[in-house]
Design a protein around this motif. Structure first.
Motif, PDB file in Angstrom:
ATOM      1  N   ASP A   1       3.516   9.637  -8.077  1.00 48.93           N
ATOM      2  CA  ASP A   1       4.192   9.747  -9.376  1.00 48.93           C
ATOM      3  C   ASP A   1       3.210  10.146 -10.471  1.00 48.93           C
ATOM      4  OD1 ASP A   1       6.713   9.052  -8.392  1.00 48.93           O
ATOM      5  OD2 ASP A   1       6.361   6.901  -8.694  1.00 48.93           O
ATOM      6  N   ALA A   2       2.009   9.558 -10.421  1.00 52.48           N
ATOM      7  CA  ALA A   2       1.003   9.850 -11.444  1.00 52.48           C
ATOM      8  C   ALA A   2       0.520  11.298 -11.340  1.00 52.48           C
ATOM      9  CB  ALA A   2      -0.175   8.888 -11.305  1.00 52.48           C
ATOM     10  N   VAL A   3       0.318  11.775 -10.115  1.00 51.41           N
ATOM     11  CA  VAL A   3      -0.127  13.153  -9.906  1.00 51.41           C
ATOM     12  C   VAL A   3       0.921  14.130 -10.427  1.00 51.41           C
ATOM     13  CG1 VAL A   3      -0.585  14.904  -8.136  1.00 51.41           C
ATOM     14  CG2 VAL A   3      -1.663  12.660  -7.983  1.00 51.41           C
TER      15      VAL A   3
ATOM     16  N   GLN B   1       1.813   1.717  -3.476  1.00 53.14           N
ATOM     17  CA  GLN B   1       0.685   2.239  -4.248  1.00 53.14           C
ATOM     18  C   GLN B   1       0.559   3.750  -4.089  1.00 53.14           C
ATOM     19  OE1 GLN B   1      -2.781   0.054  -3.013  1.00 53.14           O
ATOM     20  NE2 GLN B   1      -2.230  -1.779  -4.187  1.00 53.14           N
ATOM     21  N   ARG B   2       0.818   4.234  -2.872  1.00 49.06           N
ATOM     22  CA  ARG B   2       0.763   5.680  -2.654  1.00 49.06           C
ATOM     23  C   ARG B   2       1.886   6.390  -3.400  1.00 49.06           C
ATOM     24  NH1 ARG B   2      -1.349   6.948   3.505  1.00 49.06           N
ATOM     25  NH2 ARG B   2      -3.018   5.393   3.538  1.00 49.06           N
ATOM     26  N   HIS B   3       3.047   5.759  -3.436  1.00 49.19           N
ATOM     27  CA  HIS B   3       4.152   6.337  -4.198  1.00 49.19           C
ATOM     28  C   HIS B   3       3.817   6.385  -5.688  1.00 49.19           C
ATOM     29  CE1 HIS B   3       7.240   5.144  -0.856  1.00 49.19           C
ATOM     30  NE2 HIS B   3       6.460   6.148  -0.502  1.00 49.19           N
ATOM     31  N   GLU B   4       3.203   5.318  -6.179  1.00 51.83           N
ATOM     32  CA  GLU B   4       2.809   5.282  -7.590  1.00 51.83           C
ATOM     33  C   GLU B   4       1.764   6.353  -7.890  1.00 51.83           C
ATOM     34  OE1 GLU B   4       1.514   1.311  -8.243  1.00 51.83           O
ATOM     35  OE2 GLU B   4       3.538   0.444  -8.215  1.00 51.83           O
ATOM     36  N   HIS B   5       0.836   6.543  -6.947  1.00 58.08           N
ATOM     37  CA  HIS B   5      -0.177   7.582  -7.129  1.00 58.08           C
ATOM     38  C   HIS B   5       0.481   8.962  -7.147  1.00 58.08           C
ATOM     39  CE1 HIS B   5      -3.817   9.915  -6.844  1.00 58.08           C
ATOM     40  NE2 HIS B   5      -3.484  10.396  -5.657  1.00 58.08           N
TER      41      HIS B   5
ATOM     42  N   SER C   1      -5.107  15.909 -12.526  1.00 59.77           N
ATOM     43  CA  SER C   1      -5.277  14.461 -12.380  1.00 59.77           C
ATOM     44  C   SER C   1      -6.585  14.026 -11.736  1.00 59.77           C
ATOM     45  CB  SER C   1      -4.115  13.883 -11.548  1.00 59.77           C
ATOM     46  OG  SER C   1      -4.010  14.529 -10.295  1.00 59.77           O
ATOM     47  N   ARG C   2      -7.317  14.952 -11.114  1.00 61.18           N
ATOM     48  CA  ARG C   2      -8.531  14.496 -10.449  1.00 61.18           C
ATOM     49  C   ARG C   2      -9.759  14.693 -11.326  1.00 61.18           C
ATOM     50  NH1 ARG C   2      -8.447  18.819  -5.522  1.00 61.18           N
ATOM     51  NH2 ARG C   2      -8.664  20.743  -6.724  1.00 61.18           N
TER      52      ARG C   2
ATOM     53  N   GLU D   1       0.822  -1.201   0.000  1.00 61.51           N
ATOM     54  CA  GLU D   1       0.000   0.000   0.000  1.00 61.51           C
ATOM     55  C   GLU D   1       0.860   1.257   0.000  1.00 61.51           C
ATOM     56  OE1 GLU D   1      -3.346   0.334   2.554  1.00 61.51           O
ATOM     57  OE2 GLU D   1      -3.781  -1.820   2.533  1.00 61.51           O
TER      58      GLU D   1
ATOM     59  N   LEU E   1      -1.804  13.308  -0.761  1.00 62.73           N
ATOM     60  CA  LEU E   1      -1.242  12.079  -1.320  1.00 62.73           C
ATOM     61  C   LEU E   1      -1.138  10.969  -0.285  1.00 62.73           C
ATOM     62  CD1 LEU E   1       1.644  13.683  -3.428  1.00 62.73           C
ATOM     63  CD2 LEU E   1      -0.569  12.838  -4.271  1.00 62.73           C
TER      64      LEU E   1
END
Length: 312
Positions: free
Chosen positions: A163-165, A157-161, A297-298, A154, A250
């Protein structure tokens, strides 16, 4: 209470919180990796508090040892089936709840002797008292902060999110070297490689800080650096606040490095003492910077409402 009195009282709170340079400023919080801790949010609307309110809520959370990100008024908790606990004997009256503010623009039309109509706009400042979930009894176990650490997958997953933002902004981010900065003339962000940071969160916090500077560009929020009140110290305070606000969005903890805090503390304290609007301006601009960064991104449903800073 007048708007001036409200601003003075809030400024005094921030000054008191910054009085010890060896302690973290009230907007930094190294919370545990838990979905119910992080940036303060309203328990009913689920929207995050903005502007000056996150600072006020973090000060209250520190004062009472509160860990949850969820807040609501007495009536809101009642409406959700909860009940605010009795004020402990060692807590002075009026200090168990946290006071937040809501600014609402008001327009008033006036007619001159010539018959010409003009519209004056001014802001109404109101205060509300909210309570943290940790101060409430009720069926909210699913919203309470757990004691177990966040599983490694998890965290990733937050790191990936994150990165996406960051990628969604389209900001020109260049990696290399050992310095982090935003170049207004070149309109790019320079960051060391993520592997150069001791912790991944330190990389994301640095990126968040520089993205807030990036958001000030004329093609984006158009922060006018030429105005005397928009000093370098003010700009750094906006980026400091905004970076912490974005980290909360984040779901990532902020670091405990006080280097920049100590470097700019003198100018921040001077600004607070000289102008009761100083912290309001910085917090409002920081919230706008975060909203702009997240806007790439949102979804439309996640966009903030005009009354988001209210108790909702």
């Amino acid at each position: 209470m007048s708007a001036a009195e409200i601003r003075t009282r809030i400024t005094d709170q921030i000054l008191a919180a910054l009085s010890d340079p060896t302690k973290l400023p009230p907007w930094r919080k190294s919370w545990s990796g838990d979905p119910n801790s992080g940036h303060p949010c309203n328990a009913v609307s689920r929207r995050r508090y903005t502007g000056i309110n996150p600072l006020l809520l973090e000060i209250a959370a520190h004062r009472h040892g509160l860990r949850s990100k969820w807040w609501g008024t007495f009536r809101q908790w009642e409406g959700l089936g909860g009940r605010v606990k009795k004020r402990p004997a060692d807590v002075p009256p009026g200090q168990f709840g946290a006071s937040i503010v809501f600014c609402k623009p008001i327009s008033k039309k006036t007619t001159a002797e010539t018959g010409e109509e003009t519209e004056d706009k001014f802001w109404v400042l109101r205060t509300y008292t909210v309570f943290n979930l940790d101060q409430v009894d009720g069926p909210f176990d699913h919203l309470r902060v757990g004691s177990a650490p966040l599983p490694a997958h998890e965290v990733e997953q937050r790191h990936e999110h994150a990165d996406a933002v960051i990628a969604a902004t389209g900001a020109d981010i260049r990696h290399g070297g050992d310095r982090a900065f935003y170049s207004p003339t070149g309109d790019f962000i320079q960051l060391p490689h993520r592997r150069q940071f001791e912790r991944a969160e330190a990389y994301y916090q640095t990126a968040a800080h520089e993205l807030c500077h990036w958001a000030e560009h004329p093609s984006r929020l158009n922060w006018d650096r030429s105005k005397p009140e928009n000093s370098y110290g003010m700009g750094e305070l906006i980026a400091e606040l905004g970076g912490c606000y974005l980290m909360g969005e984040l779901g990532l903890p902020t670091g405990e490095d006080l280097t920049n805090h100590a470097a700019y503390l003198k100018s921040w304290l001077a600004g607070l003492k000289n102008d009761t609007r100083f912290i309001f301006k910085a917090a409002a601009q920081a919230s706008r910077a975060v909203d702009h960064i997240l806007s790439y991104s949102r979804t439309h449903e996640e966009a903030p409402s005009d009354e988001e800073s209210l108790v909702a």
